[in-house]
Design an enzyme around this catalytic site. Structure first.
Site, short mmCIF file in Angstrom:
data_model
loop_
_atom_site.label_atom_id
_atom_site.label_comp_id
_atom_site.label_asym_id
_atom_site.label_seq_id
_atom_site.Cartn_x
_atom_site.Cartn_y
_atom_site.Cartn_z
N GLN A 166 0.86 -1.17 0.00
CA GLN A 166 0.00 0.00 0.00
C GLN A 166 0.90 1.23 0.00
O GLN A 166 1.81 1.33 0.83
CB GLN A 166 -0.88 -0.01 1.24
CG GLN A 166 -1.95 1.04 1.24
CD GLN A 166 -2.82 0.92 2.49
OE1 GLN A 166 -2.38 1.31 3.56
NE2 GLN A 166 -3.99 0.36 2.33
N ARG A 170 -7.53 1.82 -2.14
CA ARG A 170 -8.28 1.66 -0.89
C ARG A 170 -9.14 2.90 -0.78
O ARG A 170 -8.69 3.96 -0.33
CB ARG A 170 -7.34 1.52 0.30
CG ARG A 170 -8.12 1.29 1.58
CD ARG A 170 -7.22 1.01 2.73
NE ARG A 170 -8.02 0.92 3.95
CZ ARG A 170 -7.50 0.79 5.14
NH1 ARG A 170 -6.19 0.71 5.30
NH2 ARG A 170 -8.27 0.72 6.20
N HIS A 204 -5.80 10.61 3.19
CA HIS A 204 -4.47 10.91 2.67
C HIS A 204 -4.60 11.84 1.47
O HIS A 204 -5.69 12.29 1.14
CB HIS A 204 -3.75 9.61 2.34
CG HIS A 204 -3.44 8.80 3.56
ND1 HIS A 204 -2.29 8.08 3.71
CD2 HIS A 204 -4.13 8.59 4.72
CE1 HIS A 204 -2.28 7.46 4.89
NE2 HIS A 204 -3.39 7.77 5.51
#
Length: 188
Positions: free
Chosen positions: A39, A157, A109
């Site tokens: 990730q 994600r 993020h």
């Protein structure tokens, strides 16, 4: 990227010296007939400016991060291009490290900060409409795809809603997910 630091000791996929470690780890995992992915992310305003590189955090807009208390610099086009390239460089390191794929982290993020009306107050081509707020994430995934083979798995994600007044609703997240899906840039 150097302006995406976290004091908790995450792997730094932004430097070539990580490649031999990825190769060793992926060889061990493949030796067990399993696949391995990583990730990757840029923390944006969630980064910590007072660790390691002492660089200001960056984000789509100047909106203070509540947890780490950083006040980010609003990204200009140079910052956007630099971070998009950094995602591509990270993807290439994952590929060279023998990984089978990667997943970008969205919620909270940097990619998610561009998507959210809570953190994206831009009035240029990266703000306002749903399509404009997706532009940065699409550029990131276009660069990732450009830097890896077709058999390299690329996922996101994603988030399903921000459950906050003024934030992304389930319906808008679904609309954004369809934009990313129809781009052909992601596998899941």
């Amino acid at each position: 990227a150097p302006d995406s630091m976290w004091a908790s000791g995450q792997l730094n996929i932004g430097v070539d010296r990580i490649i031999p470690y990825l190769q060793s780890f992926s060889e061990q995992v493949h030796g067990e007939d399993a696949a391995i992915m990583m990730q990757i992310t840029h923390l944006g305003r969630r980064g910590e400016a007072a660790t390691q590189n002492w660089l200001p955090t960056v984000a789509p807009s100047v909106v203070r991060e509540r947890g780490h208390r950083s006040i980010p610099k609003a990204m200009d086009i140079h910052d956007i291009e630099r971070v998009v390239k950094a995602f591509g460089d990270a993807a290439a390191r994952c590929r060279e490290g023998g990984l089978d794929g990667l997943e970008t982290m969205v919620g909270g993020h940097l990619i998610g900060q561009f998507l959210s009306p809570l953190t994206n107050h831009r009035t240029d081509n990266f703000g306002g409409s749903t399509e404009n707020r997706c532009r940065f994430g699409l550029m990131v995934h276009e660069e990732i795809r450009r830097r890896v083979d077709d058999d390299f798995i690329v996922g996101m994600r994603f988030l399903i809603d921000e459950a906050t007044n003024g934030g992304l609703s389930f319906e808008e997240c679904l609309e954004m997910a369809h934009i990313f899906e129809h781009s052909g840039l992601i596998d899941f």
